[in-house]
Design an enzyme around this catalytic site. Structure first.
Site, PDB file in Angstrom:
ATOM      1  N   HIS A 123      33.216  24.809   4.936  1.00  0.00           N
ATOM      2  CA  HIS A 123      32.006  25.123   5.699  1.00  0.00           C
ATOM      3  C   HIS A 123      32.035  24.265   6.968  1.00  0.00           C
ATOM      4  CE1 HIS A 123      27.631  25.002   6.522  1.00  0.00           C
ATOM      5  NE2 HIS A 123      27.511  26.063   5.740  1.00  0.00           N
ATOM      6  N   ASP A 200      32.757  18.496  -1.250  1.00  0.00           N
ATOM      7  CA  ASP A 200      31.536  19.197  -0.867  1.00  0.00           C
ATOM      8  C   ASP A 200      31.170  20.101  -2.041  1.00  0.00           C
ATOM      9  OD1 ASP A 200      29.741  21.091  -0.045  1.00  0.00           O
ATOM     10  OD2 ASP A 200      30.773  21.600   1.817  1.00  0.00           O
ATOM     11  N   GLN A 203      28.187  24.395  -3.262  1.00  0.00           N
ATOM     12  CA  GLN A 203      28.205  25.694  -3.959  1.00  0.00           C
ATOM     13  C   GLN A 203      28.645  25.565  -5.410  1.00  0.00           C
ATOM     14  OE1 GLN A 203      27.098  28.502  -2.762  1.00  0.00           O
ATOM     15  NE2 GLN A 203      26.802  27.859  -0.644  1.00  0.00           N
ATOM     16  N   LYS A 226      20.017  24.585  -2.902  1.00  0.00           N
ATOM     17  CA  LYS A 226      20.968  25.563  -3.445  1.00  0.00           C
ATOM     18  C   LYS A 226      21.038  25.463  -4.969  1.00  0.00           C
ATOM     19  CE  LYS A 226      23.911  25.484   0.675  1.00  0.00           C
ATOM     20  NZ  LYS A 226      23.718  26.800   1.299  1.00  0.00           N
ATOM     21  N   CYS A 364      29.098  30.283   8.412  1.00  0.00           N
ATOM     22  CA  CYS A 364      29.464  28.908   8.824  1.00  0.00           C
ATOM     23  C   CYS A 364      30.890  28.566   8.395  1.00  0.00           C
ATOM     24  CB  CYS A 364      28.490  27.866   8.280  1.00  0.00           C
ATOM     25  SG  CYS A 364      26.858  28.039   8.935  1.00  0.00           S
TER      26      CYS A 364
HETATM   27  N1  PLP Z   1      28.897  23.171   2.333  1.00  0.00           N
HETATM   28  C1  PLP Z   1      28.876  24.377   1.783  1.00  0.00           C
HETATM   29  C2  PLP Z   1      30.049  24.829   0.954  1.00  0.00           C
HETATM   30  C3  PLP Z   1      27.773  25.212   1.967  1.00  0.00           C
HETATM   31  O1  PLP Z   1      27.751  26.421   1.420  1.00  0.00           O
HETATM   32  C4  PLP Z   1      26.689  24.749   2.745  1.00  0.00           C
HETATM   33  C5  PLP Z   1      25.537  25.629   3.024  1.00  0.00           C
HETATM   34  O2  PLP Z   1      25.638  26.828   3.048  1.00  0.00           O
HETATM   35  C6  PLP Z   1      26.755  23.461   3.282  1.00  0.00           C
HETATM   36  C7  PLP Z   1      27.872  22.697   3.062  1.00  0.00           C
HETATM   37  C8  PLP Z   1      25.630  22.898   4.072  1.00  0.00           C
HETATM   38  O3  PLP Z   1      24.513  22.714   3.264  1.00  0.00           O
HETATM   39  P1  PLP Z   1      23.115  22.286   3.872  1.00  0.00           P
HETATM   40  O4  PLP Z   1      22.818  23.269   4.971  1.00  0.00           O
HETATM   41  O5  PLP Z   1      22.175  22.401   2.729  1.00  0.00           O
HETATM   42  O6  PLP Z   1      23.244  20.906   4.392  1.00  0.00           O
END
Ligand code: PLP
Length: 406
Positions: A123, A200, A203, A226, A364
């Protein structure tokens, strides 16, 4: 077998509504999940009866808020099986958690000519903070490629590791492809070179049991919103000895022990990384989201979502012109797709008019789109409250709109 989720579904009042005269089918769960009633009530109760700043009040409400806030830290520690509760830092979300590490870890450990490894399916939140750090310290970003199915090339990863590598950052689950990455293996490989790994987990945490000690990773990041919790709160897990060595990310109240104009000494973990007033109500309500998942059973959630994903994938593949991106055998409940040459936005808009909420675009993850040479995808993603009937509604809608788009 899908589980009987009729009682679970009743906990989510938002799902019981019509959009353009059609029952809402919410399939945008990878962007944010809906919140069960107990989370919403915990948040509103907090503001109705308890609102107070934490850690420094001499009165009842401040003490109660502090206790609830710290109790959630213990709950998160248990939830991911971290060794210590002071290894749990509350942030605003995954993005802030990664930025904290990319800034603070790199401030201490990254020097000119060093290298950082990320994967090609990250992401933007797990790309840009590392690019910024590389820019600040004149370091280099290296990228692990992935196959057409969406599987990381671990052979190439092994070749990228060298004595200049300072950290590896990779997602547990890709938000676009759904791939569950082999974190244990990645960590073991990096640790063999004494290189720490940030995962990270945005998900992952709502789809599978996550055990930090078993994964062996050094940092793990996720977002409350999430995982059936509120927006505005996230978690950074960090290994105690690394967090201890890292300088503060932000300066302000709470993160200090003593301040004079000449010198400041910093507070102990985790407060060193929690400058200013946190989103206390969101943290307090996050505990109820964890309770919800554990009471439902994370294995049950995973099995239900897997069953929906398998069924949806099979039915979608019957549609002429359908192409699914992300077909790794180990994947979560994310289906990214395109129909023929139809623009994803057109597909998403038509589905919306039929009451079906999906996400369209690059999610993203522009480098993933570049890898496949496409502008974006349509993404349907399932959570525990989705039903087989909703999958049928999606399939019927796709069958209806596909001929209009081709
Ligand atoms: N990393 C992953 C894999 C994501 O799917 C997301 C959000 O869609 C993020 C990071 C960023 O999360 P946040 O916007 O809650 O900080």
């Amino acid at each position: 077998m899908t589980m009987d989720i009729s009682n679970t579904r009743k906990l989510f009042p938002i799902l019981d509504q019509e959009i353009y005269g059609k029952p809402l089918v919410y399939l945008d769960n990878a962007a944010t999940t809906q919140k069960p009633r107990q989370v919403i009530e915990a948040l509103s109760d907090y503001y109705l009866t308890q609102n107070s700043n934490i850690h420094r009040g001499a009165h009842y409400l401040a003490a109660k808020s502090t206790e609830d806030y710290e109790q959630c830290r213990h709950r998160v520690q248990e939830f991911i099986n971290a060794r210590h509760s002071h290894e749990i830092v509350f942030t605003r979300g995954t993005t802030e958690s990664i930025n904290l590490v990319a800034y603070s870890f790199c401030q201490e450990f990254l020097k000119e000519g060093d290298e950082i490894i990320i994967s090609g399916m990250e992401h933007h939140s797990d790309i840009v903070p590392w690019q910024l750090a590389c820019g600040r310290h004149k370091a280099k970003l290296k990228v692990i490629p992935f196959s057409d199915e969406g599987i990381l090339d671990l052979e190439t990863f092994r070749g990228l590791l060298n004595d200049k590598t300072r950290i590896v950052a990779v997602n547990h689950v890709s938000n676009t492809l759904g791939t569950i990455n082999p974190i244990k293996e990645i960590v073991e490989t990096a640790h063999a070179h004494n290189i720490p790994v940030l995962v990270d987990g945005a998900q992952a945490v709502s789809h599978m049991p996550v055990d930090i000690q078993s994964l062996g990773c050094d940092f793990y990041c996720f977002s409350g919103h999430k995982m059936y919790g509120p927006m505005g709160v996230g978690v950074l897990y960090g290994r105690e000895d690394l967090l201890d060595k890292m300088p503060p990310y932000q300066g302000g109240g709470e993160m200090i022990k003593d301040v004079t104009f000449e010198k400041t000494t910093y507070n102990e973990l985790p407060f060193k990384f929690e400058a200013g007033t946190p989103s206390v109500g969101d943290v307090v309500a996050l505990r109820y989201a964890i309770d919800f998942m554990q009471e439902t059973g994370i294995e049950n959630i995973a099995a239900h979502e897997q069953s929906l994903t398998r069924y949806a994938t099979e039915r979608m593949m019957e549609i002429s012109g359908m192409h699914i991106y992300g077909t790794a055998p180990d994947k979560t409940s994310v289906i990214s797709f395109l129909i023929g040459n139809a623009h994803p936005y057109d597909t998403g808009t038509l589905l919306d008019k039929l009451g079906i909420a999906v996400r369209t675009g690059h999610h993203c993850t522009q480098p993933i789109m570049d890898r496949y040479g496409i502008p974006g995808t349509v993404r349907a993603s399932f959570a525990v409250y989705n039903t087989r009937e909703e999958v049928d509604t999606l399939i019927a809608a796709l069958n209806r709109i596909a001929p209009m788009l081709m």
